[in-house]
Design a protein around this motif. Sequence first.
Motif, PDB file in Angstrom:
ATOM      1  N   PRO A  52     -43.764  26.031  19.973  1.00 55.64           N
ATOM      2  CA  PRO A  52     -43.176  26.264  21.302  1.00 55.64           C
ATOM      3  C   PRO A  52     -42.215  27.455  21.315  1.00 55.64           C
ATOM      4  O   PRO A  52     -42.201  28.234  22.272  1.00 55.64           O
ATOM      5  N   MET A  53     -41.442  27.614  20.245  1.00 59.37           N
ATOM      6  CA  MET A  53     -40.513  28.756  20.197  1.00 59.37           C
ATOM      7  C   MET A  53     -41.274  30.068  20.051  1.00 59.37           C
ATOM      8  O   MET A  53     -40.899  31.072  20.643  1.00 59.37           O
ATOM      9  N   GLN A  54     -42.351  30.060  19.267  1.00 57.44           N
ATOM     10  CA  GLN A  54     -43.155  31.264  19.118  1.00 57.44           C
ATOM     11  C   GLN A  54     -43.794  31.643  20.448  1.00 57.44           C
ATOM     12  O   GLN A  54     -43.815  32.819  20.830  1.00 57.44           O
ATOM     13  N   PHE A  55     -44.312  30.658  21.166  1.00 56.04           N
ATOM     14  CA  PHE A  55     -44.960  30.960  22.445  1.00 56.04           C
ATOM     15  C   PHE A  55     -43.949  31.358  23.512  1.00 56.04           C
ATOM     16  O   PHE A  55     -44.294  32.062  24.459  1.00 56.04           O
ATOM     17  N   VAL A  76     -51.484  23.868  25.314  1.00 64.43           N
ATOM     18  CA  VAL A  76     -52.284  24.012  24.095  1.00 64.43           C
ATOM     19  C   VAL A  76     -51.646  25.047  23.168  1.00 64.43           C
ATOM     20  O   VAL A  76     -51.609  24.856  21.945  1.00 64.43           O
ATOM     21  N   CYS A  77     -51.118  26.131  23.713  1.00 64.13           N
ATOM     22  CA  CYS A  77     -50.466  27.156  22.900  1.00 64.13           C
ATOM     23  C   CYS A  77     -49.218  26.606  22.190  1.00 64.13           C
ATOM     24  O   CYS A  77     -48.844  27.081  21.136  1.00 64.13           O
ATOM     25  N   CYS A  78     -48.595  25.608  22.788  1.00 62.23           N
ATOM     26  CA  CYS A  78     -47.375  25.032  22.206  1.00 62.23           C
ATOM     27  C   CYS A  78     -47.669  23.835  21.325  1.00 62.23           C
ATOM     28  O   CYS A  78     -46.771  23.337  20.640  1.00 62.23           O
ATOM     29  N   ALA A  79     -48.908  23.362  21.327  1.00 63.97           N
ATOM     30  CA  ALA A  79     -49.253  22.147  20.594  1.00 63.97           C
ATOM     31  C   ALA A  79     -49.718  22.458  19.178  1.00 63.97           C
ATOM     32  O   ALA A  79     -50.018  23.586  18.837  1.00 63.97           O
ATOM     33  N   SER A  80     -49.793  21.412  18.396  1.00 64.83           N
ATOM     34  CA  SER A  80     -50.316  21.535  17.026  1.00 64.83           C
ATOM     35  C   SER A  80     -51.819  21.616  17.055  1.00 64.83           C
ATOM     36  O   SER A  80     -52.477  21.111  17.894  1.00 64.83           O
TER      37      SER A  80
END
Length: 80
Positions: A52-55, A76-80
């Motif tokens: 989440p921090m990267q996104f 989805v971008c923030c999920a594992s």
Amino acid sequence: MPDFKTLIEYTRSGLIEQSHSGIIVHMNKHGIINKIGRDNNYKFFMRSCMKPMQFSACIEAGIDKKYEFSLEETAVCCAS
């Protein structure tokens, strides 16, 4: 040794089917971590919890708007 706690258990017909453990993180309303587990010295791997921090950098740069990401795609971008 980390102070793992059972965070949730799922039961079926009175038997524990799933049990999920973790470490409780206490933070204030500003997102500042006050305590992790029993103390603040617990070491952990960032891995998936960083997504989440990267996104968020993509969101700040407007990439999500440029490519018209839906809420589902953002999730989805923030999920594992």
